[in-house]
Write a protein that holds these residues in place. Structure first.
Motif, PDB file in Angstrom:
ATOM      1  N   ARG A  31     -27.471 -16.614  -6.051  1.00 48.02           N
ATOM      2  CA  ARG A  31     -27.985 -17.884  -6.555  1.00 48.02           C
ATOM      3  C   ARG A  31     -28.029 -17.895  -8.080  1.00 48.02           C
ATOM      4  NH1 ARG A  31     -33.283 -18.201  -2.806  1.00 48.02           N
ATOM      5  NH2 ARG A  31     -33.558 -16.132  -3.683  1.00 48.02           N
ATOM      6  N   ILE A  32     -27.987 -19.097  -8.624  1.00 47.32           N
ATOM      7  CA  ILE A  32     -28.236 -19.251 -10.059  1.00 47.32           C
ATOM      8  C   ILE A  32     -29.748 -19.312 -10.219  1.00 47.32           C
ATOM      9  CG2 ILE A  32     -27.965 -20.759 -12.055  1.00 47.32           C
ATOM     10  CD1 ILE A  32     -25.413 -21.833 -10.706  1.00 47.32           C
ATOM     11  N   ILE A  53     -36.872 -20.542 -21.562  1.00 46.36           N
ATOM     12  CA  ILE A  53     -35.948 -20.623 -20.414  1.00 46.36           C
ATOM     13  C   ILE A  53     -35.079 -19.367 -20.360  1.00 46.36           C
ATOM     14  CG2 ILE A  53     -34.171 -22.054 -19.305  1.00 46.36           C
ATOM     15  CD1 ILE A  53     -35.066 -24.226 -21.490  1.00 46.36           C
ATOM     16  N   VAL A  54     -35.001 -18.755 -19.186  1.00 45.97           N
ATOM     17  CA  VAL A  54     -34.124 -17.591 -18.984  1.00 45.97           C
ATOM     18  C   VAL A  54     -33.186 -17.915 -17.817  1.00 45.97           C
ATOM     19  CG1 VAL A  54     -33.989 -15.123 -18.463  1.00 45.97           C
ATOM     20  CG2 VAL A  54     -35.902 -16.009 -19.809  1.00 45.97           C
ATOM     21  N   LEU A  55     -31.884 -17.790 -18.055  1.00 45.67           N
ATOM     22  CA  LEU A  55     -30.898 -18.094 -17.019  1.00 45.67           C
ATOM     23  C   LEU A  55     -30.311 -16.794 -16.479  1.00 45.67           C
ATOM     24  CD1 LEU A  55     -29.182 -20.285 -15.550  1.00 45.67           C
ATOM     25  CD2 LEU A  55     -27.577 -20.149 -17.451  1.00 45.67           C
ATOM     26  N   ASN A  56     -30.320 -16.638 -15.181  1.00 46.22           N
ATOM     27  CA  ASN A  56     -29.738 -15.472 -14.485  1.00 46.22           C
ATOM     28  C   ASN A  56     -30.219 -14.132 -15.033  1.00 46.22           C
ATOM     29  OD1 ASN A  56     -28.353 -16.915 -12.578  1.00 46.22           O
ATOM     30  ND2 ASN A  56     -26.530 -17.133 -13.850  1.00 46.22           N
ATOM     31  N   ASP A  57     -31.471 -14.047 -15.378  1.00 49.41           N
ATOM     32  CA  ASP A  57     -32.161 -12.828 -15.838  1.00 49.41           C
ATOM     33  C   ASP A  57     -31.689 -12.303 -17.196  1.00 49.41           C
ATOM     34  OD1 ASP A  57     -33.770 -12.673 -13.545  1.00 49.41           O
ATOM     35  OD2 ASP A  57     -32.139 -11.715 -12.432  1.00 49.41           O
ATOM     36  N   ASN A  58     -30.600 -12.835 -17.747  1.00 41.15           N
ATOM     37  CA  ASN A  58     -30.099 -12.234 -18.982  1.00 41.15           C
ATOM     38  C   ASN A  58     -29.855 -13.203 -20.146  1.00 41.15           C
ATOM     39  OD1 ASN A  58     -27.854 -13.499 -17.991  1.00 41.15           O
ATOM     40  ND2 ASN A  58     -26.838 -11.627 -17.296  1.00 41.15           N
ATOM     41  N   GLN A  59     -29.757 -14.489 -19.888  1.00 44.81           N
ATOM     42  CA  GLN A  59     -29.507 -15.428 -20.989  1.00 44.81           C
ATOM     43  C   GLN A  59     -30.815 -16.102 -21.408  1.00 44.81           C
ATOM     44  OE1 GLN A  59     -26.068 -18.163 -20.786  1.00 44.81           O
ATOM     45  NE2 GLN A  59     -25.606 -17.169 -18.857  1.00 44.81           N
ATOM     46  N   ASP A  69     -31.064 -28.483 -23.541  1.00 40.75           N
ATOM     47  CA  ASP A  69     -29.650 -28.874 -23.712  1.00 40.75           C
ATOM     48  C   ASP A  69     -28.748 -27.654 -23.513  1.00 40.75           C
ATOM     49  OD1 ASP A  69     -30.402 -31.433 -24.213  1.00 40.75           O
ATOM     50  OD2 ASP A  69     -30.387 -31.218 -26.395  1.00 40.75           O
ATOM     51  N   LEU A  70     -29.223 -26.496 -24.022  1.00 40.67           N
ATOM     52  CA  LEU A  70     -28.449 -25.248 -23.842  1.00 40.67           C
ATOM     53  C   LEU A  70     -28.349 -24.896 -22.358  1.00 40.67           C
ATOM     54  CD1 LEU A  70     -29.682 -22.871 -26.703  1.00 40.67           C
ATOM     55  CD2 LEU A  70     -27.476 -24.034 -26.512  1.00 40.67           C
ATOM     56  N   LEU A  71     -29.461 -25.117 -21.647  1.00 43.60           N
ATOM     57  CA  LEU A  71     -29.467 -24.845 -20.200  1.00 43.60           C
ATOM     58  C   LEU A  71     -28.439 -25.732 -19.499  1.00 43.60           C
ATOM     59  CD1 LEU A  71     -30.733 -23.581 -17.624  1.00 43.60           C
ATOM     60  CD2 LEU A  71     -32.383 -25.454 -17.646  1.00 43.60           C
ATOM     61  N   ARG A  72     -28.432 -27.009 -19.854  1.00 46.37           N
ATOM     62  CA  ARG A  72     -27.486 -27.948 -19.231  1.00 46.37           C
ATOM     63  C   ARG A  72     -26.044 -27.510 -19.518  1.00 46.37           C
ATOM     64  NH1 ARG A  72     -28.665 -32.921 -21.655  1.00 46.37           N
ATOM     65  NH2 ARG A  72     -27.150 -32.352 -23.216  1.00 46.37           N
ATOM     66  N   ASP A  73     -25.777 -27.120 -20.779  1.00 46.49           N
ATOM     67  CA  ASP A  73     -24.414 -26.705 -21.152  1.00 46.49           C
ATOM     68  C   ASP A  73     -23.998 -25.446 -20.381  1.00 46.49           C
ATOM     69  OD1 ASP A  73     -24.346 -28.826 -22.820  1.00 46.49           O
ATOM     70  OD2 ASP A  73     -24.819 -27.687 -24.645  1.00 46.49           O
ATOM     71  N   ALA A  74     -24.944 -24.497 -20.263  1.00 44.35           N
ATOM     72  CA  ALA A  74     -24.635 -23.251 -19.554  1.00 44.35           C
ATOM     73  C   ALA A  74     -24.354 -23.523 -18.075  1.00 44.35           C
ATOM     74  CB  ALA A  74     -25.799 -22.270 -19.696  1.00 44.35           C
ATOM     75  N   LEU A  75     -25.135 -24.437 -17.487  1.00 43.90           N
ATOM     76  CA  LEU A  75     -24.929 -24.786 -16.069  1.00 43.90           C
ATOM     77  C   LEU A  75     -23.608 -25.533 -15.872  1.00 43.90           C
ATOM     78  CD1 LEU A  75     -28.568 -25.915 -15.118  1.00 43.90           C
ATOM     79  CD2 LEU A  75     -27.405 -23.864 -14.319  1.00 43.90           C
TER      80      LEU A  75
END
Lengths: 149, 152
Positions: free
Chosen positions: A64-65, A81-87, A94-100
């Protein structure tokens, strides 16, 4: 002898015009007021039920993401905000949206599961904002991490 | 030659009675429905959302969970403040009334500043009542308007 016939009493008719005016005004008011709720909408998802997995049912293990929303500040007034434990994306949605979006462009399907995992003190508005970014990026299967008590 | 005289005076009167009947019926309907809607919802500041969509919630059997006052958050359903166990019982009762062909959802109306802990508690109660549909009510924000506000 001349017989007097009793005269018919004159017909009394209340004035209808002001009553109809008033009624129409009330009607228009009650028709229009529910339309204010049109500015409200819904984000929809499905929750897992607390019953265990069905015996014999094949478990599908999909990576999962994971979006972690960590509260910052003494009363959780800010977010990290931390995405996938490492970002680590700071507080920039906005960064989260771009990464997704990037993950979607790399070929992840729309129904790829996304897990929102806020901390207990994280404000509801940030959770909704995180949910929003995932929907905006094109994901449709968004779930919440709920602690079991 | 015989000349026909015009019969009437030419004044046409509208029959007001059925129109007034209909207007009163509509008025009573709108007064009553707006009262029922108010019973379920509490005054909260909803979080803004860009992707939320309007839905006809009347098609489903729903329970509205309000989570109010960020300083001392509490759960309100049908005007009553409930604990987690009480909420679970209320949801189970409502779920039992629903036919197998009907879909039931929980609509969450939580204040924007409420901590996630309270929302998670409501989720737990919903999960215990075996209800899966989870709708988060938000304020719909126009992206252009939001961008303009950001520029100011």
């Amino acid at each position: 002898m001349r017989v007097f016939r009793p005269k018919e009493p004159p017909k009394m008719q209340p004035p209808m015009t002001p009553m109809i005016d008033c009624t129409f005004n009330l009607l228009i008011f009650f028709i229009l007021t529910p339309s204010f709720s049109m500015t409200e909408g819904y984000l929809t998802t499905n929750l897992p039920t607390t019953s265990g997995p069905v015996a014999g049912k094949k478990q599908i293990d999909v990576q999962r993401i994971k979006i972690e929303l960590l509260d910052e500040g003494p009363k959780g007034e800010r977010v990290s905000i931390v995405l996938n434990d490492n970002q680590n994306l700071g507080d920039n949605f906005d960064l989260l949206r771009d990464a997704l979006k990037k993950l979607r462009d790399q070929g992840l399907p729309a129904n790829h599961p996304v897990l929102l995992s806020p901390t207990m003190a994280c404000r509801h508005k940030y959770v909704v904002k995180g949910f929003d970014q995932a929907v905006y990026a094109g994901f449709s299967e968004i779930h919440f991490a709920v602690p079991y008590q | 030659m015989r000349i026909k005289k015009p019969g009437g005076t030419g004044v046409v009167s509208v029959n007001m009675t059925p129109m007034i009947d209909m207007v009163f019926n509509l008025l009573i309907f709108f007064i009553l429905t707006s009262q029922f809607a108010k019973l379920e919802i509490e005054e909260v500041v909803l979080p803004p959302s860009l992707t939320a969509v309007s839905k006809d919630y009347t098609q489903f059997r729903n329970v509205v969970i309000n989570i109010v006052s960020p300083d001392s958050p509490h759960i309100v359903v049908f005007g009553q403040t409930l604990t987690l166990d009480e909420l679970t019982e209320v949801l189970k009762e409502r779920k039992a009334d629903v036919k197998s062909t009907e879909t039931m959802n929980v609509i969450l109306r939580a204040d924007a500043e409420i901590p996630y802990e309270e929302v998670a508690r409501a989720m737990l109660a919903t999960g215990r009542a075996q209800i899966q549909g989870w709708w988060i009510q938000t304020e719909i924000v126009d992206p252009d308007k939001l961008a303009k506000e950001g520029q100011k």
